[in-house]
Design a protein around this motif. Structure first.
Motif, PDB file in Angstrom:
ATOM      1  N   UNK A  30       0.828  -1.205   0.000  1.00  0.00           N
ATOM      2  CA  UNK A  30       0.000   0.000   0.000  1.00  0.00           C
ATOM      3  C   UNK A  30       0.860   1.252   0.000  1.00  0.00           C
ATOM      4  N   UNK A  31       1.960   1.230   0.734  1.00  0.00           N
ATOM      5  CA  UNK A  31       2.867   2.383   0.744  1.00  0.00           C
ATOM      6  C   UNK A  31       3.444   2.612  -0.646  1.00  0.00           C
ATOM      7  N   UNK A  32       3.783   1.533  -1.350  1.00  0.00           N
ATOM      8  CA  UNK A  32       4.302   1.661  -2.714  1.00  0.00           C
ATOM      9  C   UNK A  32       3.228   2.210  -3.651  1.00  0.00           C
ATOM     10  N   UNK A  33       1.997   1.729  -3.502  1.00  0.00           N
ATOM     11  CA  UNK A  33       0.897   2.245  -4.324  1.00  0.00           C
ATOM     12  C   UNK A  33       0.676   3.731  -4.048  1.00  0.00           C
ATOM     13  N   UNK A  34       0.782   4.120  -2.789  1.00  0.00           N
ATOM     14  CA  UNK A  34       0.611   5.533  -2.426  1.00  0.00           C
ATOM     15  C   UNK A  34       1.742   6.372  -3.014  1.00  0.00           C
ATOM     16  N   UNK A  35       2.960   5.873  -2.948  1.00  0.00           N
ATOM     17  CA  UNK A  35       4.103   6.605  -3.513  1.00  0.00           C
ATOM     18  C   UNK A  35       3.929   6.807  -5.017  1.00  0.00           C
ATOM     19  N   UNK A  36       3.342   5.804  -5.692  1.00  0.00           N
ATOM     20  CA  UNK A  36       3.082   5.894  -7.129  1.00  0.00           C
ATOM     21  C   UNK A  36       1.877   6.777  -7.454  1.00  0.00           C
ATOM     22  N   UNK A  37       1.127   7.181  -6.428  1.00  0.00           N
ATOM     23  CA  UNK A  37      -0.041   8.037  -6.654  1.00  0.00           C
ATOM     24  C   UNK A  37      -1.309   7.281  -6.983  1.00  0.00           C
ATOM     25  N   UNK A  38      -1.298   5.960  -6.842  1.00  0.00           N
ATOM     26  CA  UNK A  38      -2.484   5.160  -7.167  1.00  0.00           C
ATOM     27  C   UNK A  38      -3.522   5.199  -6.054  1.00  0.00           C
ATOM     28  N   UNK A  39      -3.073   5.305  -4.802  1.00  0.00           N
ATOM     29  CA  UNK A  39      -3.985   5.361  -3.668  1.00  0.00           C
ATOM     30  C   UNK A  39      -3.514   6.431  -2.697  1.00  0.00           C
ATOM     31  N   UNK A  40      -4.419   6.829  -1.822  1.00  0.00           N
ATOM     32  CA  UNK A  40      -4.047   7.649  -0.673  1.00  0.00           C
ATOM     33  C   UNK A  40      -4.486   6.878   0.562  1.00  0.00           C
ATOM     34  N   UNK A  41      -3.705   7.023   1.626  1.00  0.00           N
ATOM     35  CA  UNK A  41      -3.972   6.272   2.844  1.00  0.00           C
ATOM     36  C   UNK A  41      -4.243   7.215   3.998  1.00  0.00           C
ATOM     37  N   UNK A  42      -5.280   6.933   4.744  1.00  0.00           N
ATOM     38  CA  UNK A  42      -5.546   7.605   6.003  1.00  0.00           C
ATOM     39  C   UNK A  42      -5.859   6.508   7.003  1.00  0.00           C
ATOM     40  N   UNK A  43      -5.911   6.841   8.256  1.00  0.00           N
ATOM     41  CA  UNK A  43      -6.117   5.827   9.292  1.00  0.00           C
ATOM     42  C   UNK A  43      -7.399   5.022   9.026  1.00  0.00           C
ATOM     43  N   UNK A  44      -7.223   3.724   8.766  1.00  0.00           N
ATOM     44  CA  UNK A  44      -8.366   2.841   8.547  1.00  0.00           C
ATOM     45  C   UNK A  44      -9.041   3.001   7.199  1.00  0.00           C
ATOM     46  N   UNK A  45      -8.421   3.741   6.273  1.00  0.00           N
ATOM     47  CA  UNK A  45      -9.032   4.002   4.968  1.00  0.00           C
ATOM     48  C   UNK A  45      -8.005   3.876   3.844  1.00  0.00           C
ATOM     49  N   UNK A  46      -8.432   3.290   2.748  1.00  0.00           N
ATOM     50  CA  UNK A  46      -7.650   3.282   1.512  1.00  0.00           C
ATOM     51  C   UNK A  46      -8.526   3.936   0.457  1.00  0.00           C
ATOM     52  N   UNK A  47      -8.041   5.016  -0.130  1.00  0.00           N
ATOM     53  CA  UNK A  47      -8.794   5.738  -1.157  1.00  0.00           C
ATOM     54  C   UNK A  47      -8.101   5.547  -2.501  1.00  0.00           C
ATOM     55  N   UNK A  48      -8.850   5.145  -3.499  1.00  0.00           N
ATOM     56  CA  UNK A  48      -8.284   5.011  -4.840  1.00  0.00           C
ATOM     57  C   UNK A  48      -8.163   6.405  -5.427  1.00  0.00           C
TER      58      UNK A  48
END
Length: 55
Positions: free
Chosen positions: A23-41
């Motif tokens: 998930x951290x890699x996906x976030x770094x690539x800009x595919x997702x954003x992460x917040x506490x308890x949430x994954x946003x595409x």
């Protein structure tokens, strides 16, 4: 999507650390954003390309 890293790991029979790293890699690539308890595409097309490249 409301889900913890632990819950996602359980769903896919993996470890929480593995899910967190991916998930951290996906976030770094800009595919997702992460917040506490949430994954946003953030970029569905990019996430689909990542998924297609791993098959």
């Amino acid at each position: 999507m409301a889900a913890t890293h632990e819950a996602l790991a359980t769903e896919i029979a993996s470890g929480r650390a593995v899910v967190s790293r991916r998930l951290a890699a996906f976030a770094k690539d800009g595919a997702v954003t992460l917040t506490r308890g949430q994954v946003h595409i953030a970029d569905r097309a990019k996430l689909e390309r990542i998924a297609a490249d791993t098959r």
